[in-house]
Scaffold this active site. Structure first.
Site, PDB file in Angstrom:
ATOM      1  N   THR A  75       0.831  -1.203   0.000  1.00 16.67           N
ATOM      2  CA  THR A  75       0.000   0.000   0.000  1.00 16.67           C
ATOM      3  C   THR A  75       0.868   1.257   0.000  1.00 16.67           C
ATOM      4  OG1 THR A  75      -1.781  -1.136   1.162  1.00 16.67           O
ATOM      5  CG2 THR A  75      -1.750   1.264   1.329  1.00 16.67           C
ATOM      6  N   GLN A 185       0.113  -8.681  -6.410  1.00 14.54           N
ATOM      7  CA  GLN A 185      -0.365 -10.057  -6.613  1.00 14.54           C
ATOM      8  C   GLN A 185       0.511 -10.816  -7.605  1.00 14.54           C
ATOM      9  OE1 GLN A 185      -2.698 -12.009  -5.226  1.00 14.54           O
ATOM     10  NE2 GLN A 185      -3.311 -10.376  -3.838  1.00 14.54           N
ATOM     11  N   CYS A 331     -10.238  -6.510   2.507  1.00 16.57           N
ATOM     12  CA  CYS A 331     -10.604  -5.275   3.212  1.00 16.57           C
ATOM     13  C   CYS A 331     -12.104  -5.012   3.139  1.00 16.57           C
ATOM     14  CB  CYS A 331      -9.875  -4.074   2.615  1.00 16.57           C
ATOM     15  SG  CYS A 331      -8.445  -4.492   1.639  1.00 16.57           S
TER      16      CYS A 331
HETATM   17  C1  LIG Z   1      -2.397  -6.901  -0.965  1.00 16.89           C
HETATM   18  C2  LIG Z   1      -2.387  -5.940  -2.083  1.00 16.89           C
HETATM   19  C3  LIG Z   1      -1.985  -4.604  -1.889  1.00 16.89           C
HETATM   20  C4  LIG Z   1      -1.630  -4.061  -0.542  1.00 16.89           C
HETATM   21  O1  LIG Z   1      -0.438  -4.610  -0.055  1.00 16.89           O
HETATM   22  P1  LIG Z   1      -0.141  -4.531   1.530  1.00 16.89           P
HETATM   23  O2  LIG Z   1       1.280  -4.986   1.629  1.00 16.89           O
HETATM   24  O3  LIG Z   1      -1.106  -5.468   2.175  1.00 16.89           O
HETATM   25  O4  LIG Z   1      -0.334  -3.127   1.934  1.00 16.89           O
HETATM   26  C5  LIG Z   1      -1.942  -3.772  -2.977  1.00 16.89           C
HETATM   27  N1  LIG Z   1      -2.267  -4.214  -4.208  1.00 16.89           N
HETATM   28  C6  LIG Z   1      -2.657  -5.474  -4.439  1.00 16.89           C
HETATM   29  C7  LIG Z   1      -2.978  -5.901  -5.817  1.00 16.89           C
HETATM   30  C8  LIG Z   1      -2.737  -6.375  -3.381  1.00 16.89           C
HETATM   31  O5  LIG Z   1      -3.139  -7.628  -3.619  1.00 16.89           O
END
Ligand SMILES: *Cc1c(COP(=O)(O)O)cnc(C)c1O
Length: 386
Positions: A75, A185, A331
């Protein structure tokens, strides 16, 4: 309470930390606890581990070590990239428009919304095809001299669809417009060579590839200006202030190394299980559709919509039966609104509310899939009878 027979089928939400990664991290909490910015030997030990991790990550991404920025999560990487590049590009070129897709993670879409509301930027949400992909033709239509930055997700978390990043990247490159991708991802399964993908900026988060939570990477091309959003000390070459989380960074580098090295083995194990899951569900359950692309999708990812079912009730039914799955993004649990990503694919509300995501990982066993496939049709049928 964790049930005895709990089968984890939610690897897109997070993954367990690999034991080999935990082992490597442990000494950096205690013996090698130094601050990498300190001049003395104890600090320099930590600095060495930090810089070795940077080299490992840079090698895996095919970039230079000084193009790696360590952050606190995926994030934060998305936030830093979007906000940092948009503000720097406006200063440099006077550009004011941001291009994203409707299938971005909130880390991107909410950042762009804030940039619009409070920082005077405009943005376009590019149309996607029925699988949630941005085509090169669409990007060509929307990109202009006023574009500050383009951000398109590499592989989507809710529907598994992979975007044609190389083609999109080369369009941006030919026009001299910065291109960022959220590869959080994608990192476990897809090529991360930022040169052949034509990327200027790429976000990754460790806990999606068997690394610890709370640590991430932003690749940022050296000659692309980035306004830092976290100011303070000169860490990360002034692009992200704050004492680095050395144990987690060491763990992330090792996790990325392992997942890259074992990528083919993991795919060979996981993809046939995914295909059995998709094939059987579409064959045996009425009124269900696969969401996302049937082929250009993550090898561990399945996602469906079940007509006339509440996705949250389906999740609870599965949880009682001992299966941990998800309905779109983690979330959004408890949110009764249909997911924006599923809606962007053109599904009506009575389809979109019944979304289910089943994501597999390297510890998923054929037995897990068999058991799941035995239970799911009955749970779906009982919810439809209500
Ligand atoms: C999980 C995810 C995030 C956020 O990553 P965090 O390390 O949990 O903050 C952002 N983009 C995608 C596509 C995600 O799957």
């Amino acid at each position: 309470m964790i049930k005895k027979h709990n089968t984890y089928l939610d690897y897109a939400a997070t993954t367990p930390v690999d034991h080999r990664v935990v082992e490597l991290m442990l000494p950096y909490f205690t013996e090698m606890f130094g601050n990498p910015s300190s001049i003395h030997a104890i600090g320099q030990n930590a600095e060495n581990a930090l810089e070795l991790s940077r080299e490992i990550v840079a090698n895996l991404l095919n970039c230079k070590p000084d193009e790696i920025i360590f952050t606190s999560c995926g994030t934060e990487s998305d936030n830093l990239a979007l906000r940092g590049i948009a503000l720097a590009e406006r200063e440099r070129r006077g550009t004011n428009r941001i291009l994203i897709s409707p299938v971005e993670h909130h880390a991107v879409s909410h950042t762009v919304q804030q940039l619009q509301r409070h920082f005077g930027f405009d943005f376009d949400v590019l149309p996607v095809n029925e699988y949630g992909q941005v085509t090169p033709e669409i990007l060509n239509e929307f990109i202009s001299d006023d574009t500050a930055v383009v951000s398109i997700i590499y592989a989507n978390n809710e529907i598994g669809t992979i975007n044609p990043i190389t083609d999109l990247g080369s369009i941006c490159k030919s026009k001299g417009i910065p291109f960022h991708t959220d590869a959080v991802q994608a990192a476990s399964f897809l090529p991360l060579d930022v040169q052949s993908l034509h990327l200027d900026s790429m976000s990754v988060g460790a806990h999606k590839f068997y690394g610890p939570k709370g640590v991430g990477v932003l690749y940022q091309r050296k000659d692309l200006k980035l306004l830092p959003t976290q100011t303070g000390g000169g860490q990360e070459a002034g692009r992200r202030a704050g004492t680095q989380n050395v144990p987690y960074i060491v763990g992330m580098a090792e996790a990325l190394r392992l997942v890259s090295e074992e990528r083919i083995v993991n795919i060979q194990h996981i993809q046939p299980l995914r295909d059995r899951l998709i094939g059987t569900i579409l064959e045996e359950i009425p009124d269900v559709e696969l969401t996302g692309h049937p082929i250009q999708r993550l090898p561990n990812h399945t996602s469906f919509v079940f007509h006339g079912i509440d996705g949250n009730k389906l999740l609870m039914g599965l949880d009682v039966a001992g299966f941990a799955c998800s309905s779109g993004s983690a979330c959004k649990t408890g949110d009764p609104e249909p997911s924006e990503v599923i809606t962007a694919l053109g599904f009506d509300r009575d389809w979109a509310l019944g979304s289910l995501r089943i994501t597999l990982g390297k510890d998923t066993l054929p037995d897990d899939i068999d058991h799941f496939l035995m239970e799911l049709p009955g749970i779906v049928a009982s919810l439809r009878d209500l």
